[in-house]
Design a protein around this motif. Structure first.
Motif, PDB file in Angstrom:
ATOM      1  N   ASN A 140      38.449   7.528 123.856  1.00  0.00           N
ATOM      2  CA  ASN A 140      38.491   7.173 121.776  1.00  0.00           C
ATOM      3  C   ASN A 140      37.940   9.948 122.538  1.00  0.00           C
ATOM      4  OD1 ASN A 140      37.764   5.185 121.419  1.00  0.00           O
ATOM      5  ND2 ASN A 140      36.159   4.899 121.972  1.00  0.00           N
ATOM      6  N   ALA A 143      41.530  10.728 122.521  1.00  0.00           N
ATOM      7  CA  ALA A 143      41.720  10.488 121.057  1.00  0.00           C
ATOM      8  C   ALA A 143      41.494  12.124 120.484  1.00  0.00           C
ATOM      9  CB  ALA A 143      41.902   8.894 120.418  1.00  0.00           C
ATOM     10  N   PHE A 144      39.804  12.466 120.834  1.00  0.00           N
ATOM     11  CA  PHE A 144      39.201  13.185 119.583  1.00  0.00           C
ATOM     12  C   PHE A 144      39.270  14.234 120.370  1.00  0.00           C
ATOM     13  CE2 PHE A 144      37.952   9.135 118.136  1.00  0.00           C
ATOM     14  CZ  PHE A 144      39.390   9.625 116.191  1.00  0.00           C
ATOM     15  N   GLY A 145      39.820  14.611 120.962  1.00  0.00           N
ATOM     16  CA  GLY A 145      40.017  15.586 122.268  1.00  0.00           C
ATOM     17  C   GLY A 145      38.788  16.519 122.856  1.00  0.00           C
ATOM     18  N   ILE A 207      25.333  11.022 111.430  1.00  0.00           N
ATOM     19  CA  ILE A 207      25.770  11.637 112.011  1.00  0.00           C
ATOM     20  C   ILE A 207      27.356  11.830 111.189  1.00  0.00           C
ATOM     21  CG2 ILE A 207      28.315   9.287 112.117  1.00  0.00           C
ATOM     22  CD1 ILE A 207      27.233  11.431 114.885  1.00  0.00           C
ATOM     23  N   ARG A 208      26.768  11.725 109.786  1.00  0.00           N
ATOM     24  CA  ARG A 208      28.194  12.210 108.693  1.00  0.00           C
ATOM     25  C   ARG A 208      27.964  12.956 108.775  1.00  0.00           C
ATOM     26  NH1 ARG A 208      29.881   6.716 106.249  1.00  0.00           N
ATOM     27  NH2 ARG A 208      27.920   5.805 106.128  1.00  0.00           N
ATOM     28  N   ALA A 253      33.198   1.511 120.484  1.00  0.00           N
ATOM     29  CA  ALA A 253      33.277   1.597 118.359  1.00  0.00           C
ATOM     30  C   ALA A 253      32.044   2.543 118.084  1.00  0.00           C
ATOM     31  CB  ALA A 253      32.927   0.347 118.337  1.00  0.00           C
ATOM     32  N   ALA A 256      33.630   6.329 118.884  1.00  0.00           N
ATOM     33  CA  ALA A 256      34.732   6.607 118.207  1.00  0.00           C
ATOM     34  C   ALA A 256      34.845   7.105 116.612  1.00  0.00           C
ATOM     35  CB  ALA A 256      36.313   4.743 117.977  1.00  0.00           C
ATOM     36  N   ILE A 257      33.525   6.738 116.107  1.00  0.00           N
ATOM     37  CA  ILE A 257      32.829   6.736 114.898  1.00  0.00           C
ATOM     38  C   ILE A 257      32.382   8.428 115.255  1.00  0.00           C
ATOM     39  CG2 ILE A 257      31.538   6.598 113.377  1.00  0.00           C
ATOM     40  CD1 ILE A 257      31.559   3.763 113.414  1.00  0.00           C
ATOM     41  N   HIS A 260      34.713  10.649 116.444  1.00  0.00           N
ATOM     42  CA  HIS A 260      36.067  11.664 115.299  1.00  0.00           C
ATOM     43  C   HIS A 260      34.728  12.449 114.041  1.00  0.00           C
ATOM     44  CE1 HIS A 260      37.018  10.440 110.767  1.00  0.00           C
ATOM     45  NE2 HIS A 260      38.397  10.796 111.491  1.00  0.00           N
ATOM     46  N   THR A 263      34.598  16.246 115.445  1.00  0.00           N
ATOM     47  CA  THR A 263      36.338  16.218 116.158  1.00  0.00           C
ATOM     48  C   THR A 263      36.228  17.676 115.180  1.00  0.00           C
ATOM     49  OG1 THR A 263      38.486  16.375 117.090  1.00  0.00           O
ATOM     50  CG2 THR A 263      37.906  15.325 114.649  1.00  0.00           C
ATOM     51  N   ASN A 265      39.436  19.195 115.385  1.00  0.00           N
ATOM     52  CA  ASN A 265      41.008  19.542 114.562  1.00  0.00           C
ATOM     53  C   ASN A 265      40.822  19.116 113.854  1.00  0.00           C
ATOM     54  OD1 ASN A 265      42.115  19.124 117.217  1.00  0.00           O
ATOM     55  ND2 ASN A 265      41.252  17.101 117.241  1.00  0.00           N
TER      56      ASN A 265
ATOM     57  N   MET B 242      43.958  12.405 115.243  1.00  0.00           N
ATOM     58  CA  MET B 242      43.798  12.461 116.711  1.00  0.00           C
ATOM     59  C   MET B 242      43.911  13.829 117.045  1.00  0.00           C
ATOM     60  SD  MET B 242      44.128   8.609 117.567  1.00  0.00           S
ATOM     61  CE  MET B 242      45.488   8.095 116.248  1.00  0.00           C
ATOM     62  N   ALA B 243      43.848  14.040 118.797  1.00  0.00           N
ATOM     63  CA  ALA B 243      44.252  15.374 119.237  1.00  0.00           C
ATOM     64  C   ALA B 243      45.265  15.423 118.842  1.00  0.00           C
ATOM     65  CB  ALA B 243      43.597  15.320 120.753  1.00  0.00           C
ATOM     66  N   PHE B 246      48.137  12.945 121.337  1.00  0.00           N
ATOM     67  CA  PHE B 246      47.675  11.798 122.168  1.00  0.00           C
ATOM     68  C   PHE B 246      47.640  10.394 120.967  1.00  0.00           C
ATOM     69  CE2 PHE B 246      44.927   8.512 122.389  1.00  0.00           C
ATOM     70  CZ  PHE B 246      43.997   8.038 124.123  1.00  0.00           C
ATOM     71  N   LEU B 249      45.127   5.101 119.221  1.00  0.00           N
ATOM     72  CA  LEU B 249      43.719   4.111 119.128  1.00  0.00           C
ATOM     73  C   LEU B 249      43.703   3.000 119.420  1.00  0.00           C
ATOM     74  CD1 LEU B 249      41.244   5.579 116.579  1.00  0.00           C
ATOM     75  CD2 LEU B 249      40.524   6.235 119.093  1.00  0.00           C
ATOM     76  N   ALA B 256      36.401   0.706 113.834  1.00  0.00           N
ATOM     77  CA  ALA B 256      35.015   1.163 113.412  1.00  0.00           C
ATOM     78  C   ALA B 256      35.245   2.444 112.354  1.00  0.00           C
ATOM     79  CB  ALA B 256      34.568   1.585 114.597  1.00  0.00           C
ATOM     80  N   ILE B 257      36.279   3.113 112.736  1.00  0.00           N
ATOM     81  CA  ILE B 257      36.092   4.725 111.798  1.00  0.00           C
ATOM     82  C   ILE B 257      36.261   4.274 111.054  1.00  0.00           C
ATOM     83  CG2 ILE B 257      37.021   6.620 111.834  1.00  0.00           C
ATOM     84  CD1 ILE B 257      37.816   7.030 114.932  1.00  0.00           C
TER      85      ILE B 257
END
Lengths: 267, 267
Positions: A140, A143-145, A207-208, A253, A256-257, A260, A263, A265, B242-243, B246, B249, B256-257
């Protein structure tokens, strides 16, 4: 280098591959095992780690050419039949390729943080001892740099064979460093001007709604215990809002949230 | 019911527990295996499924009282020593409790959708054959209050022992139904007025920008193949950004996201 055929499972040149599952549990003297085409591909492509040797199934050799072509000329490639491969590995190896990587000198957390940018995103793992979870979090993070992962000593070694495999090679790609404990990491990140968030079901901010500016760190703890109080009290805290009556997400999980959400990006 | 002590691993009353790992692969004639305290707790608390019997380690009996107290009076509880437990299960069972659940008559997708509300959130699993992934997706579905999960026949049975365990019991909690193929599910959801989103790296809308109203469905496919074109072309599509560089996921992390993004639980 021309591939070298090995027919004797006890051949000293493949000693590093013997009983790889058993030997996960003991030290490997600066080595780690990369298994499977995708992982060995990342190992040879990123060049963050050296390669001591490669072991390939004979009937998979042709399909591995682009991976093998990237190896420095002095890295031996050993070729074996399926029966010899299974005898060496100690179980039925359906993956057609293994490599022995060299850990080299890992950077300290301080050195690693010296290499990341102004808007760095860093994940901090505290007491995450499960290999699957550490591997998934690295996947993860890639994936999200995320720019780096910092771990306390209670967390699983990201270069453990299974962690690398679950990370789909991300453990060989995302730079990481290990500190004796999480308080040292928090001191360091504070000194470097990071905004630090602990992820917890008891977190203050959804988190949002977190809108980090500048360098940011995300702390992840175990599912049962969570993050220790001495960390929670000194960090910002964020939560993932869940349905009522539901205990907790798996930490992978949750990572990941949160990653994301953090991130940078833009879409 | 008073617990019944069993000393003979071949006792017919515990025949359903014999070699449980081997027998995951064959049909169980309307039964499934729930293992571990947390899972058996969910099984007895939600009462979505019947319980045929329970098998407990003698030294764990005291700690299981609140779980066992919920069982209907006619469900037998068998108590065994550790050696007998291992002989029955066919491997070292460190979990102290097993139960045989009864599948009963599963609702059809049509029947199940008749029970969900105006703002239902439904996850649709297409070709997800990995037990860990199906279990993890159920866990995430429970965490974010999904009302139902629909699966095509190529997906793994959510009542497979390991899927239940990875779901931490959510597979026994979130209602699900199985259809012969995903096109049938899409027809049905369309008829019921659902807005349908396929999650894909090639998706049109960033998942952050999806603002579903009314009932909504989220389609999840395998990591390699992704969702088939005939589905992609008839559904809305959403992506997780995503980055660069990559690949993808893990589908459980992606679920989850996406489920978090779709969730109606206001902070």
């Amino acid at each position: 280098m021309e591939p070298v055929r090995i027919d004797d499972p006890l051949d000293e040149r493949v000693a590093a591959y013997v009983d790889i599952r058993e030997r996960d549990l003991v030290g490997r003297q600066g080595r780690f095992v990369a298994e499977g085409k995708v992982v060995v591909d990342v190992l040879t492509a990123t060049r963050r780690f050296g390669v001591e040797s490669v072991l390939v199934l004979e009937n998979r050799l042709a399909g591995m050419q682009h991976v093998l072509a990237r190896l420095p000329a002095d890295v031996p490639v050993y070729v074996v039949g399926a029966a010899v491969m299974d005898r060496i590995a100690g179980f039925h190896m359906h993956r057609g390729i293994l490599a022995i990587g060299l850990r080299g000198e890992l950077a300290s957390p301080d050195q690693l943080l010296g290499t990341v940018g102004q808007n760095a995103l860093v994940a901090v793992l505290v007491g995450i001892s499960n290999h699957d979870n550490v591997g998934s979090i690295f996947r993860n993070a890639a994936a999200f740099g995320a720019d780096a992962v910092l771990l306390d000593k209670a967390s699983c070694d990201p270069l453990y064979r299974k962690a690398i495999r679950v990370s789909v090679g991300a453990a060989l790609k995302v730079p990481f460093a290990v500190a004796d404990d999480a308080a040292i990491i928090a001191d360091l990140l504070e000194k470097k001007g990071f905004t630090q968030f602990a992820l917890s079901p008891r977190g203050e901010t959804d988190i949002r709604d977190v809108q980090p500016r500048g360098p940011v760190a995300l702390y992840l703890g175990t599912e049962g215990e969570g993050l220790p109080e001495h960390l929670m009290s000194r960090l910002h805290t964020a939560r993932i809002t869940m349905a009522p009556g539901f205990d907790s997400l798996n930490v992978a999980a949750a990572s990941a949230i949160a990653l994301h959400a953090f991130t940078r990006n833009a879409g």
